[in-house]
Design a protein around this motif. Structure first.
Motif, short mmCIF file in Angstrom:
data_model
loop_
_atom_site.label_atom_id
_atom_site.label_comp_id
_atom_site.label_asym_id
_atom_site.label_seq_id
_atom_site.Cartn_x
_atom_site.Cartn_y
_atom_site.Cartn_z
N LEU A 127 0.84 -1.20 0.00
CA LEU A 127 0.00 0.00 0.00
C LEU A 127 0.86 1.24 0.00
O LEU A 127 0.62 2.20 -0.75
CB LEU A 127 -0.93 -0.02 1.21
N SER A 128 1.88 1.24 0.86
CA SER A 128 2.77 2.40 0.93
C SER A 128 3.47 2.63 -0.41
O SER A 128 3.61 3.77 -0.87
CB SER A 128 3.78 2.19 2.05
N ALA A 132 -6.55 1.40 9.34
CA ALA A 132 -7.40 1.20 8.17
C ALA A 132 -8.27 2.43 7.90
O ALA A 132 -8.38 2.91 6.76
CB ALA A 132 -8.25 -0.05 8.36
N THR A 133 -8.87 3.01 8.95
CA THR A 133 -9.78 4.14 8.78
C THR A 133 -9.04 5.37 8.26
O THR A 133 -9.47 6.05 7.33
CB THR A 133 -10.49 4.46 10.10
N GLY A 134 -7.88 5.67 8.88
CA GLY A 134 -7.12 6.84 8.46
C GLY A 134 -6.63 6.71 7.03
O GLY A 134 -6.66 7.67 6.26
N VAL A 135 -6.19 5.54 6.67
CA VAL A 135 -5.70 5.33 5.32
C VAL A 135 -6.83 5.53 4.32
O VAL A 135 -6.66 6.13 3.25
CB VAL A 135 -5.08 3.94 5.20
N LEU A 159 -0.37 19.85 -5.96
CA LEU A 159 0.80 18.96 -5.91
C LEU A 159 1.31 18.86 -4.47
O LEU A 159 1.69 17.75 -4.00
CB LEU A 159 1.90 19.46 -6.84
N ASN A 160 1.32 19.97 -3.76
CA ASN A 160 1.76 19.91 -2.36
C ASN A 160 0.79 19.06 -1.54
O ASN A 160 1.19 18.31 -0.63
CB ASN A 160 1.85 21.32 -1.79
N ALA A 161 -0.51 19.19 -1.86
CA ALA A 161 -1.50 18.38 -1.13
C ALA A 161 -1.28 16.89 -1.38
O ALA A 161 -1.35 16.07 -0.46
CB ALA A 161 -2.90 18.81 -1.55
N MET A 162 -0.98 16.53 -2.64
CA MET A 162 -0.71 15.11 -2.94
C MET A 162 0.52 14.60 -2.19
O MET A 162 0.54 13.48 -1.66
CB MET A 162 -0.49 14.93 -4.46
N ARG A 163 1.55 15.45 -2.13
CA ARG A 163 2.76 15.01 -1.43
C ARG A 163 2.47 14.80 0.05
O ARG A 163 2.89 13.81 0.66
CB ARG A 163 3.84 16.06 -1.64
N GLU A 222 1.27 11.18 4.60
CA GLU A 222 0.36 10.75 5.67
C GLU A 222 0.08 9.26 5.56
O GLU A 222 0.06 8.55 6.56
CB GLU A 222 -0.95 11.56 5.58
N VAL A 223 -0.12 8.79 4.33
CA VAL A 223 -0.36 7.35 4.17
C VAL A 223 0.88 6.54 4.61
O VAL A 223 0.78 5.52 5.29
CB VAL A 223 -0.71 7.03 2.71
#
Length: 857
Positions: free
Chosen positions: A51-52, A102-105, A229-233, A238-239
């Motif tokens: 997943l990571s 699981a929930t946070g991901v 793009l910053n949000a995606m990073r 976070e994941v």
């Protein structure tokens, strides 16, 4: 011993059970721990890491999407990103719900999906603005082209328009849009536009305003892109942090599980060590208690092993090295000693039986008789190799258990085609012996002996050789008796012929005989000569004739004999010569050899009544290397007389040399081949015959070759001797012979005194001197001629002696002890023979000269 062994094995069994139980529990707990690790922790770790990794890939794809300049490719990339997002949701859904991650991901993945959607939407707008900007720039380019084509009067205003257009084009690519817009507005207010078309001016102002408006929107979207793009990073990080937390949680769980497994293994090892110590204690206790018993058993086992290997002498007795014990070992030792004694006794008995069996088999295999033993039911139980050989049985039929009927079916027939059932007896037959003649001529003696327990033993002896030997002995005895009879008859007949010869020679010497009377005398003389020849043949048959040995060239003899043989056989038979002896010579009586060849040639001619070919063949056969020499040179000369006649069947060939056997019914005495056989045997040779019905007959005469230095004898020179005035003492007990010889000598001018015995001869010698003593060997009672000759040589050495006799040499040797080399004048004799003998006796040193056996007339 059983109790101690039971305690030992019981302790070992308990220790092993405890050890097995502990091992089972430890293995079960370890399996449970490992199963939880395999089923829950490892898959969760693997999914978290996957997943990571995929979230990182998804975040890395955002800048790529932001730089796409093609709308179709953007659509394809959007589809790919959605598929990856679905896979990420599936992986996130597989995480343990109780892990807290699981929930946070899931929330982060939703935020990432929204961000990507915004980014894609931004890119669509950016592509739309870019397209519109290109259209505005194209429109400005067209306006610039129009301004460049303005007329010269408007050149100054056109240059101001071009500067404004270029500022507007420049504003499309700069980031500081405020300064560019201020420059543009300032030029727009100060530029002279009086000569420029108002429509063109309005169009240029409109396009420039659109360019500045598009550039503002584009700069606004660029800022939005950076934010996305910053949000995606950030969402990707976070994941990653959530996955790291989840993996850390799993690591802690693994450490706890490892600690639990360590505790389980440690407790299991402690239990195993305890069980091993218990087992070791049980083993030590059992070894200590059973050491002595096991040592005794080892020694007993060693003794039994030695006995099984055949060593019955070491150890002699196991009780010598083992202390007496009142337990099973003591009973075993006693039983072993009894078994050892019985084994030694049985081994000695078996060795004796084997030795007797080998001896019996050796005896059976070495005897010349065939032996077969049958049981009470008629089955073969024992036999030797001669059994099958004498009965001519196939090897596959002779085996243990073969029945009498099966063996009888394989037997050869008896003589006359009779069945051979009689060769094998019956189990209930009494003791018996019978001789059977087989179809091949073999004589088989069969002896059956019943056995006390039933069955019988059959012995078979080949009597063919002994029967043939018996026939040969009978034949030899018959020949010996016949020879003695022949010799005696020939002696008496020689005395009669001597008187006849002498008187006929006296008549032939008379000059007053008429021609008719002389013919009568000649016929009587020829008849007497034939009688002498017959006597010679009789002596040849008895092998007692006196032979005049001479060196004879075989090829020359056969060449000279060819005409005589051809004349004797007639014109229908062709006589051929095949001379291959290359001048070889033999030492033989030439006349007897010619007579034998002529006899065989006449027999061959009789076998060819319709004509044919008779061949006289000679050959020299050298002696084989290492073979004993037959003659002085070791070689032999063969003379073969072969014809193309009717031949002889086998039963005739077996009897052709028997005396008085003849196939001629009207003529013939049956002595011809017997006389030839006797002559060749006496001459040191042999005769063989080969014949087949319808293919002819061949007789081969074999004689020793004469020495190399020998040469054929020349014709004897007729001696010249005068009996005139010779003083002769004639001694002979036969009146006719004495008177006839007296008349012959007297007619030759000799002074002859005739007496009948040795006593009278001795008296005459005492009263009168003599030049010659002519004496018969056999003088009846009172002495013999040989003793008289010895006395004369001793008392009157100047007197010559000539001995005469009609007996063969062997009879002279047996009756009168006459040496075989003594000079004897044979009766009947001719004048020339008498003159030659007397001349030899009267020659200088004649008494010491080598003896000569003169031939008969």
């Amino acid at each position: 011993m059983r109790n101690r062994w039971s305690l030992t094995f019981g302790g070992l069994a308990i220790a092993l059970i405890v050890l097995a139980a502990v091992a089972m529990v430890a293995l079960f707990n370890a399996r449970t721990a490992v199963r939880g690790f395999d089923e829950r922790i490892l898959p969760s770790v693997a999914k978290s890491l996957a997943l990571s990794e995929r979230v990182t890939d998804l975040a890395a794809a955002a800048p790529y999407v932001a730089e796409i300049n093609d709308l179709p490719r953007l659509e394809r990339e959007q589809s790919t990103l959605r598929q990856r997002q679905q896979e990420l949701r599936a992986l996130a859904a597989q995480l343990p719900p109780d892990s807290g991650s699981a929930t946070g991901v899931t929330k982060v993945l939703s935020a990432m999906q929204a961000t990507l959607d915004d980014l894609i939407e931004f890119k669509r707008q950016d592509l739309g603005l870019r397209k519109e900007g290109r259209e505005r720039i194209q429109a400005l380019d067209e306006l610039e082209s129009r301004v460049l084509h303005l007329p010269a009067p408007q050149r100054r205003e056109a240059d101001h328009l071009l500067q404004m257009l270029r500022v507007a084009l420049y504003a499309h690519n700069v980031t500081d849009l405020v300064d560019a817009e201020q420059v543009y507005r300032a030029q727009l207010q100060t530029a002279p536009m009086q000569r420029i078309d108002a429509g063109m001016r309005a169009q240029i102002a409109t396009e420039a305003d659109n360019i500045f408006a598009l550039r503002k929107q584009h700069l606004s979207l660029r800022d939005r892109k950076n934010v996305l793009l910053n949000a995606m990073r950030l969402l990707s990080e976070e994941v990653t942090r959530s996955v790291d937390r989840h993996v850390a949680t799993l690591s802690a769980e693994v450490s706890s599980l490892d600690h639990s497994v360590g505790l389980i293994v440690g407790s299991g090892l402690i239990a195993v060590v305890v069980a091993l110590l218990v087992a070791a204690a049980a083993l030590a206790l059992g070894f200590w208690s059973l050491r002595e018993s096991l040592g005794d058993l080892t020694r007993v086992t060693a003794a039994i092993t030695e006995l099984s290997h055949g060593n019955a002498t070491a150890p002699p007795d196991v009780t010598d090295s083992i202390a007496p014990r009142d337990n099973e070992v003591g009973a075993l030792i006693h039983a072993f000693n009894v078994f050892r004694a019985n084994t030694l006794s049985m081994r000695r008995m078996s060795a004796d039986i084997s030795e007797q069996r080998r001896l019996l088999r050796t005896v059976l295999d070495s005897i010349d008789d065939g032996l077969g033993a049958f049981d009470a039911e008629g089955r073969l139980v024992a036999w030797n190799p001669r059994f099958a050989a004498l009965l001519h049985l196939p090897s596959q039929t002779v085996h243990t258990g073969a029945t009498l009927d099966a063996l009888r079916d394989a037997l050869p027939p008896l003589a006359g085609g009779r069945p051979a059932v009689e060769l094998l007896g019956a189990p209930d037959a009494p003791r018996q012996r019978e001789d059977h003649l087989l179809d091949n001529g073999q004589v088989l003696a069969v002896r059956n002996h019943p056995m006390p327990a039933g069955g019988f033993v059959a012995l078979y002896s080949d009597q063919s050789e002994s029967r043939a030997l018996e026939r040969q002995v009978r034949q030899t005895q018959k020949m010996e008796v016949l020879g003695q009879l022949t010799g005696g008859v020939a002696h008496d007949f020689n005395n009669l012929l001597a008187a006849v010869f002498s008187n006929l020679q006296l008549l032939q010497s008379r000059d007053d005989l008429s021609p008719d009377m002389r013919r009568i005398v000649d016929r009587a003389f020829r008849a007497s000569e034939r009688g002498a020849v017959l006597t010679t043949r009789l002596l040849a048959f008895a092998r007692r004739q006196a032979l005049r040995a001479e060196v004879l060239d075989v090829d020359q003899m056969l060449t000279g004999l060819q005409d005589l043989v051809a004349y004797s056989l007639g014109k229908d038979i062709r006589v051929e010569l095949d001379l291959q002896s290359r001048g070889a010579c033999v030492l033989v009586d030439g006349g007897q050899l010619e007579n034998a060849i002529l006899n065989l040639a006449l027999n061959g001619g009789a076998a060819m009544p319709r004509g044919g070919v008779l061949t006289l063949h000679s050959a020299l056969c050298p002696a084989a290397p290492g073979a004993a020499a037959n003659g002085p040179q070791g070689g032999t000369v063969e003379i073969r007389i072969s014809d193309t006649g009717s031949g002889m069947p086998p039963h005739v060939q077996e009897r052709i040399f028997e005396p008085f056997f003849s196939t001629k019914r009207n003529d013939g005495s049956g002595l011809g081949l017997s006389i030839v056989y006797g002559f060749l045997k006496q001459s040191g040779g042999d005769i063989r015959v080969q014949s087949a019905v319808g293919q002819g007959t061949a007789f081969t005469l074999t004689l020793p070759e004469a020495p190399a230095h020998s040469s054929p004898a020349a014709a004897p020179v007729r001696p010249t001797l005068s009996f005139a005035q010779m003083r002769v003492l004639l001694v002979d007990d036969d009146t006719d012979v004495r008177d006839a010889t007296f008349e012959f000598l007297k007619g030759q001018g000799a002074h002859v005194r005739a007496v009948a015995s040795s006593r009278e001869a001795a008296a005459a010698l005492d009263t009168q001197g003599f030049d010659l003593v002519l004496s018969d060997v056999g003088l009846g009672p009172g002495g013999d001629g040989l003793q008289l000759a010895r006395d004369v040589h001793r008392l009157y050495p100047d007197t010559a002696v000539v001995l005469i006799s009609g007996l063969p040499t062997d009879l002279l040797a047996r009756r009168y002890a006459v040496p075989t080399d003594t000079r004897i004048l044979r009766k009947p004799f001719l004048t020339d023979a008498l003159v030659q003998a007397v001349a030899h006796a009267l020659a200088p040193h004649g008494v010491d000269a080598p003896p000569l056996i003169a031939s008969s007339a």
